[in-house]
Motif scaffolding. Structure first.
Motif, PDB file in Angstrom:
ATOM      1  N   ARG B 132      53.136 -44.133  31.826  1.00 49.62           N
ATOM      2  CA  ARG B 132      51.856 -43.924  31.169  1.00 49.62           C
ATOM      3  C   ARG B 132      52.072 -43.873  29.661  1.00 49.62           C
ATOM      4  NH1 ARG B 132      47.980 -40.013  32.911  1.00 49.62           N
ATOM      5  NH2 ARG B 132      49.577 -38.455  32.566  1.00 49.62           N
ATOM      6  N   VAL B 133      51.392 -44.765  28.999  1.00 45.47           N
ATOM      7  CA  VAL B 133      51.541 -44.892  27.564  1.00 45.47           C
ATOM      8  C   VAL B 133      50.160 -44.863  26.945  1.00 45.47           C
ATOM      9  CG1 VAL B 133      52.402 -46.353  25.707  1.00 45.47           C
ATOM     10  CG2 VAL B 133      53.567 -46.343  27.904  1.00 45.47           C
ATOM     11  N   ALA B 134      49.962 -43.970  26.002  1.00 46.43           N
ATOM     12  CA  ALA B 134      48.694 -43.951  25.296  1.00 46.43           C
ATOM     13  C   ALA B 134      48.766 -44.979  24.175  1.00 46.43           C
ATOM     14  CB  ALA B 134      48.443 -42.565  24.722  1.00 46.43           C
ATOM     15  N   VAL B 135      47.712 -45.793  24.048  1.00 47.49           N
ATOM     16  CA  VAL B 135      47.759 -46.913  23.116  1.00 47.49           C
ATOM     17  C   VAL B 135      46.649 -46.818  22.079  1.00 47.49           C
ATOM     18  CG1 VAL B 135      47.664 -49.438  22.905  1.00 47.49           C
ATOM     19  CG2 VAL B 135      48.696 -48.404  24.931  1.00 47.49           C
ATOM     20  N   ASP B 136      47.005 -47.081  20.827  1.00 48.32           N
ATOM     21  CA  ASP B 136      46.022 -47.277  19.773  1.00 48.32           C
ATOM     22  C   ASP B 136      46.154 -48.749  19.387  1.00 48.32           C
ATOM     23  OD1 ASP B 136      44.179 -46.936  17.744  1.00 48.32           O
ATOM     24  OD2 ASP B 136      45.628 -46.127  16.321  1.00 48.32           O
ATOM     25  N   ALA B 137      45.069 -49.518  19.502  1.00 46.37           N
ATOM     26  CA  ALA B 137      45.155 -50.944  19.222  1.00 46.37           C
ATOM     27  C   ALA B 137      44.448 -51.256  17.906  1.00 46.37           C
ATOM     28  CB  ALA B 137      44.527 -51.742  20.350  1.00 46.37           C
ATOM     29  N   MET B 212      53.216 -37.911  26.953  1.00 52.45           N
ATOM     30  CA  MET B 212      53.453 -39.331  27.256  1.00 52.45           C
ATOM     31  C   MET B 212      53.885 -40.065  25.991  1.00 52.45           C
ATOM     32  SD  MET B 212      49.531 -40.584  27.684  1.00 52.45           S
ATOM     33  CE  MET B 212      48.945 -39.156  28.565  1.00 52.45           C
ATOM     34  N   GLU B 213      54.388 -41.275  26.189  1.00 49.96           N
ATOM     35  CA  GLU B 213      54.727 -42.130  25.055  1.00 49.96           C
ATOM     36  C   GLU B 213      53.454 -42.487  24.317  1.00 49.96           C
ATOM     37  OE1 GLU B 213      57.688 -43.665  24.199  1.00 49.96           O
ATOM     38  OE2 GLU B 213      58.901 -42.845  25.834  1.00 49.96           O
ATOM     39  N   LEU B 214      53.490 -42.494  23.016  1.00 44.76           N
ATOM     40  CA  LEU B 214      52.356 -42.977  22.244  1.00 44.76           C
ATOM     41  C   LEU B 214      52.721 -44.336  21.691  1.00 44.76           C
ATOM     42  CD1 LEU B 214      51.421 -39.786  20.221  1.00 44.76           C
ATOM     43  CD2 LEU B 214      50.622 -40.513  22.470  1.00 44.76           C
ATOM     44  N   SER B 215      51.719 -45.201  21.587  1.00 45.99           N
ATOM     45  CA  SER B 215      52.069 -46.504  21.058  1.00 45.99           C
ATOM     46  C   SER B 215      50.900 -47.147  20.335  1.00 45.99           C
ATOM     47  CB  SER B 215      52.606 -47.364  22.192  1.00 45.99           C
ATOM     48  OG  SER B 215      51.853 -48.499  22.370  1.00 45.99           O
ATOM     49  N   THR B 216      51.211 -47.964  19.363  1.00 47.80           N
ATOM     50  CA  THR B 216      50.194 -48.702  18.627  1.00 47.80           C
ATOM     51  C   THR B 216      50.555 -50.174  18.671  1.00 47.80           C
ATOM     52  OG1 THR B 216      49.853 -46.878  17.103  1.00 47.80           O
ATOM     53  CG2 THR B 216      49.070 -49.013  16.396  1.00 47.80           C
ATOM     54  N   TYR B 217      49.561 -51.011  18.938  1.00 51.44           N
ATOM     55  CA  TYR B 217      49.774 -52.442  18.849  1.00 51.44           C
ATOM     56  C   TYR B 217      48.972 -52.998  17.708  1.00 51.44           C
ATOM     57  CZ  TYR B 217      52.854 -53.231  22.703  1.00 51.44           C
ATOM     58  OH  TYR B 217      53.958 -53.249  23.488  1.00 51.44           O
ATOM     59  N   PHE B 218      49.652 -53.683  16.801  1.00 54.58           N
ATOM     60  CA  PHE B 218      48.992 -54.291  15.661  1.00 54.58           C
ATOM     61  C   PHE B 218      48.861 -55.779  15.883  1.00 54.58           C
ATOM     62  CE2 PHE B 218      50.984 -50.477  13.981  1.00 54.58           C
ATOM     63  CZ  PHE B 218      49.890 -49.884  13.366  1.00 54.58           C
ATOM     64  N   ARG B 219      47.701 -56.294  15.526  1.00 52.11           N
ATOM     65  CA  ARG B 219      47.454 -57.712  15.690  1.00 52.11           C
ATOM     66  C   ARG B 219      46.757 -58.214  14.432  1.00 52.11           C
ATOM     67  NH1 ARG B 219      48.607 -62.319  18.471  1.00 52.11           N
ATOM     68  NH2 ARG B 219      46.855 -63.728  18.442  1.00 52.11           N
ATOM     69  N   ILE B 220      47.367 -59.179  13.745  1.00 50.08           N
ATOM     70  CA  ILE B 220      46.665 -59.822  12.630  1.00 50.08           C
ATOM     71  C   ILE B 220      46.019 -61.072  13.195  1.00 50.08           C
ATOM     72  CG2 ILE B 220      46.875 -60.923  10.374  1.00 50.08           C
ATOM     73  CD1 ILE B 220      49.373 -59.348   9.852  1.00 50.08           C
ATOM     74  N   VAL B 241      57.811 -35.873  19.988  1.00 46.96           N
ATOM     75  CA  VAL B 241      56.963 -37.026  20.271  1.00 46.96           C
ATOM     76  C   VAL B 241      57.786 -38.312  20.179  1.00 46.96           C
ATOM     77  CG1 VAL B 241      56.160 -37.196  17.861  1.00 46.96           C
ATOM     78  CG2 VAL B 241      54.803 -38.232  19.684  1.00 46.96           C
ATOM     79  N   SER B 242      57.469 -39.231  21.098  1.00 46.29           N
ATOM     80  CA  SER B 242      58.091 -40.553  21.061  1.00 46.29           C
ATOM     81  C   SER B 242      56.980 -41.575  20.862  1.00 46.29           C
ATOM     82  CB  SER B 242      58.839 -40.810  22.370  1.00 46.29           C
ATOM     83  OG  SER B 242      59.205 -42.168  22.444  1.00 46.29           O
ATOM     84  N   TYR B 243      57.166 -42.438  19.886  1.00 48.46           N
ATOM     85  CA  TYR B 243      56.105 -43.327  19.449  1.00 48.46           C
ATOM     86  C   TYR B 243      56.641 -44.744  19.366  1.00 48.46           C
ATOM     87  CZ  TYR B 243      52.490 -45.126  16.260  1.00 48.46           C
ATOM     88  OH  TYR B 243      51.480 -45.856  15.694  1.00 48.46           O
ATOM     89  N   LEU B 244      55.840 -45.705  19.817  1.00 45.17           N
ATOM     90  CA  LEU B 244      56.293 -47.093  19.756  1.00 45.17           C
ATOM     91  C   LEU B 244      55.237 -47.983  19.145  1.00 45.17           C
ATOM     92  CD1 LEU B 244      58.524 -49.148  21.725  1.00 45.17           C
ATOM     93  CD2 LEU B 244      56.208 -50.046  21.748  1.00 45.17           C
ATOM     94  N   GLU B 245      55.639 -48.860  18.250  1.00 41.16           N
ATOM     95  CA  GLU B 245      54.680 -49.828  17.715  1.00 41.16           C
ATOM     96  C   GLU B 245      55.120 -51.237  18.047  1.00 41.16           C
ATOM     97  OE1 GLU B 245      54.393 -49.941  13.470  1.00 41.16           O
ATOM     98  OE2 GLU B 245      56.541 -50.212  13.221  1.00 41.16           O
ATOM     99  N   GLY B 246      54.137 -52.087  18.302  1.00 39.99           N
ATOM    100  CA  GLY B 246      54.403 -53.491  18.584  1.00 39.99           C
ATOM    101  C   GLY B 246      53.487 -54.338  17.735  1.00 39.99           C
ATOM    102  N   CYS B 247      53.931 -55.520  17.349  1.00 38.21           N
ATOM    103  CA  CYS B 247      53.151 -56.325  16.418  1.00 38.21           C
ATOM    104  C   CYS B 247      53.197 -57.798  16.783  1.00 38.21           C
ATOM    105  CB  CYS B 247      53.721 -56.232  15.007  1.00 38.21           C
ATOM    106  SG  CYS B 247      54.492 -54.674  14.586  1.00 38.21           S
ATOM    107  N   THR B 248      52.041 -58.473  16.724  1.00 34.73           N
ATOM    108  CA  THR B 248      52.010 -59.925  16.882  1.00 34.73           C
ATOM    109  C   THR B 248      50.932 -60.520  15.985  1.00 34.73           C
ATOM    110  OG1 THR B 248      50.418 -59.863  18.696  1.00 34.73           O
ATOM    111  CG2 THR B 248      52.751 -59.895  19.304  1.00 34.73           C
ATOM    112  N   ALA B 249      50.980 -61.828  15.777  1.00 34.74           N
ATOM    113  CA  ALA B 249      49.983 -62.514  14.951  1.00 34.74           C
ATOM    114  C   ALA B 249      49.876 -63.956  15.410  1.00 34.74           C
ATOM    115  CB  ALA B 249      50.409 -62.482  13.483  1.00 34.74           C
ATOM    116  N   PRO B 250      48.715 -64.623  15.124  1.00 36.46           N
ATOM    117  CA  PRO B 250      48.602 -66.032  15.503  1.00 36.46           C
ATOM    118  C   PRO B 250      49.468 -66.919  14.606  1.00 36.46           C
ATOM    119  CG  PRO B 250      46.489 -65.184  14.689  1.00 36.46           C
ATOM    120  CD  PRO B 250      47.502 -64.136  14.456  1.00 36.46           C
TER     121      PRO B 250
END
Lengths: 251, 489
Positions: B132-137, B212-220, B241-250
């Protein structure tokens, strides 16, 4: 099973010709020994059979089950059942032996269109084969060949051979660096794999290994050619008289 | 040498166009006019319904930024950026702030679905095995949705977009924002302070272990849009706290700018684990396009016995300029930096860390694994600084570089500064190539060339992969494999 016809090959980098018109036939079920003095092209032959890029075939052909394999890369040849037990097994840091075995076995199965092994099935096979070769299970958790002793490296090679179940096994100087006990274990491992549909090529400098893996045919390699072929007695003759005698006659 | 010639040919044909996240989403957007000025900053602040003090903070930073020079010390090369040609704010229409999942444009949810990001709480709750990961998008300039908010609230954890936090928790923002990376810190951090649009805010109160793990996904998504995110994480006494960020773009031909600031604050006995999987678009095979990733990340081990750990897997971006650092202020505090940086094609990476030892018995550990392929350049730049009063400080640094092919570069630039004689600083560095022997050996076992390279590389980075949260370790390994596709024939 294997037919080498008038093979000429050189080192790609500097053009030095190593194999000069080599002819050799090995049948299914046969154990063929290739002997010869240093620099005669024994190891080069094993590399060319398994598709190493550093060598160029300039003439002749290698037929495996009737088909030329010259255009296949090492992985393709391996999945067709060609296995090389290395004289100097290479270290792969960070990759546990167990993990490597699993990837290799499943990649070969994939190439042959077979299902991947289930984890319990995989573990059972590895455990059985490792026990046969008296391999400590702790070794399987270590990165492949990293910090292995000479004997451990050679046993790990035979373990891979047993698990991958190749059709053509090439053993390159498998006896080098082994004490007598380790040699026996390795030889037993190879002998256990002998079968009517499998051929073994034993490349060796000395007769010693052939006492344990008894060959059906013996071929003497010199300057990139087979200069004489015979049965197991030829190995004994070499042991008694050295290579000079045979080389002299051939020249 | 034929083998080398072949490698050269392979490298020439390199195909980094295999970027898997390069799709664009057509969505109606609300954009600020192009360019940068006080008015644009007022526009952003107004869009975010910010209080007056926040606007003042931004304007101060902007004034400061106007007097600053772009840094040139990094080993990266790019044409001068015209900051007036960029858009500083883009938001999906009718979306000025986060909302519940039901209110989100289904088109947006599909974007995140395509990216493989679990926003559907229900689905996640249904799966027993799933982590279970809480996500901020965050989509361009705004946070679109934050999941598991209620459940986190029960534990006392605040996890929301920074825009919301500015409105709802001004006292925390005033106390902590800019306290680790001041608005005057460096060119891009100062620019970020002026124009930042969104990011995540995490507050873990005293004694709470975030459930739970916290995570943010960034999208440009938008063209010519800079993304300036700002993240602030605070762990009070004894919190974790454990936090993860992920990033992608077109995929785009133009370069896009991403200049983020991340601040971490750990009080007494607190621990923050921050992991990044960065996969911004790296540009095409000719080096055209791609993200400029100019990022300032810093953690402050403000309390005694606190610990901050950075783990990063960097595979994307045309240019990366990033040094997640730790200020070891509290006695017995500990900083860690684990990094895997993969460059291929024409990518340029200049990344590393700073470990600033101020307190007594502070310790730090740096493990950096750089992998260069294609025509890329990969530099590790790190600073270990032991201050006068940092009795018994310890540092261990290990930097390994792996080269694939012979057109790429690996560089290691360590700075070590010791002002206390009781310090123990160790530095190890190696550079190696995937040898033909290794590749041949692995392939001889029936493993095709690209899998063989991926296997060897994953062995090389194993020490760092182990530091990632379990559920992301597999993803990271796959990503490394994908990033190196085309580095061999």
């Amino acid at each position: 099973m294997l037919e080498i016809k008038n093979l000429h090959a050189r080192i790609a980098e500097d053009g030095t010709e190593i194999i000069r018109g080599l002819n050799l036939t090995v049948k299914a079920g046969e154990v063929a020994a290739i002997m010869g003095p240093n620099g005669s092209g024994k190891s080069t032959l094993s590399y060319i059979l398994s598709g190493r890029e550093d060598y160029e075939v300039t003439e002749g052909d290698i037929l495996y089950n009737g088909e030329s394999i010259l255009d296949l890369d090492p992985a393709e040849r391996a999945s067709k059942g060609i296995f090389l037990a290395f004289q100097y097994p290479v270290e792969i840091p960070g990759v546990a032996t167990m993990q490597f075995l699993k990837v290799a076995m499943n990649e070969q199965r994939k190439a042959r269109g077979e299902e991947e092994l289930t984890t319990p099935d995989f573990i059972r096979r590895v455990k059985e084969a490792a026990a046969e070769l008296k391999i400590d299970p702790a070794m399987l958790r270590r990165p492949l060949n990293v910090g292995f002793s000479g004997g451990e490296k050679k046993r790990a090679e035979i373990l891979q051979m047993a698990l991958l179940e190749p059709k053509l096994c090439i053993l390159d100087e498998t006896d080098s660096g082994l004490d007598i006990d380790a040699l026996k274990i390795v030889a037993d491992g190879v002998n256990a794999l002998k079968s009517p549909d499998r051929a073994v090529i034993v490349i060796t400098h000395y007769q010693r290994l052939l006492e344990y893996i008894v060959p059906d045919t013996v071929h003497v390699l010199y300057k990139g050619q087979v200069i004489r072929s015979g049965d197991k007695d030829l190995a004994l003759e070499l042991e008694a008289n050295g290579y000079a005698d045979i080389i002299g006659k051939a020249a | 040498m034929a083998a080398v010639q072949e490698t050269i040919d392979q490298v020439r044909q390199i195909d980094v166009d295999q970027y898997k996240y390069g799709f664009e989403t057509i969505i109606e957007v609300d954009k600020a006019p192009k360019g940068l000025s006080e008015d644009i900053i007022r526009f952003i602040s107004a869009k975010k319904q910010e209080p007056e003090w926040m606007l003042e903070w931004r304007l101060d930073a902007y004034q400061r930024w106007l007097t600053m020079e772009e840094p040139t010390w990094a080993r990266v090369d790019y044409p001068k950026i015209d900051f007036n040609e960029l858009y500083y704010y883009a938001a999906p229409k009718n979306m000025t702030g986060p909302s519940s999942l039901e209110e989100v444009d289904p088109e947006l949810l599909r974007v995140y679905e395509k990216l493989g990001i679990p926003l559907q709480e229900q689905e996640m709750l249904a799966g027993v095995q799933k982590p279970r990961v809480a996500v901020d998008a965050v989509f361009d300039s705004v946070s679109v949705v934050t999941t598991f908010k209620k459940e986190l609230q029960k534990a006392g954890v605040i996890f929301m977009s920074i825009s919301e936090a500015i409105r709802e928790h001004p006292e925390l923002i005033k106390q902590y924002l800019g306290s680790v990376v001041p608005t005057t810190d460096n060119y891009y951090a100062t620019l970020n302070a002026a124009v930042f649009t969104d990011g995540s805010f995490v507050f873990v109160p005293k004694g709470v272990r975030c459930p739970m793990e916290l995570s943010t996904y960034f999208r440009i998504n938008e063209k010519n849009t800079g993304q300036f995110e700002r993240t602030l994480i605070i762990a009070e006494e004894g919190a974790y706290v454990s936090y993860l960020e992920g990033c992608t773009a077109p995929q785009r031909d133009e370069n896009q700018l991403h200049a983020a600031v991340v601040e971490l604050v750990a009080l007494d006995d607190a621990e923050i684990k921050y992991s990044t999987v960065q996969n911004w678009y790296p540009g095409d095979a000719q080096g055209k396009g791609g993200i400029y990733n100019f990022v300032t990340k810093r953690g402050d081990c403000r309390g005694h016995r606190s610990k901050i750990s950075w783990t990063q897997v960097e595979t994307g971006s045309a240019i990366t300029w990033k040094y997640p650092s730790c200020i070891l202020r509290g006695d017995d505090s500990r900083g860690e930096f684990y990094s895997i940086a993969v460059s291929n094609g024409y990518q340029q990476i200049d990344s590393g860390t700073k470990m600033i030892h101020l307190g007594k018995n502070t310790s730090s550990r740096i493990i950096s694994k750089g992998i260069s392929a294609g025509r890329s350049n990969n530099t590790y730049r790190g600073q270990v600084s032991i201050h006068r009063r940092a009795e018994n400080a310890r540092n261990f640094t290990n930097c390994d570089s792996l080269l694939i092919g012979d057109k790429c570069g690996a560089h290691t630039v360590p700075y070590i500064e010791v002002k206390n004689a009781s310090a123990q600083v160790e530095h190890e560095a190696t550079t190696s190539k995937i040898s033909d022997d290794q590749k041949f050996y692995v392939m001889q076992r029936g493993i095709p060339e690209e899998e063989a390279i991926a296997l060897i590389v994953n062995g090389f980075v194993k020490d760092v992969i182990q530091e990632l949260p379990m559920e992301f370790a597999v993803e990271a390994q796959k990503l490394i494999g994908i990033s190196l596709e085309g580095s061999v024939g």
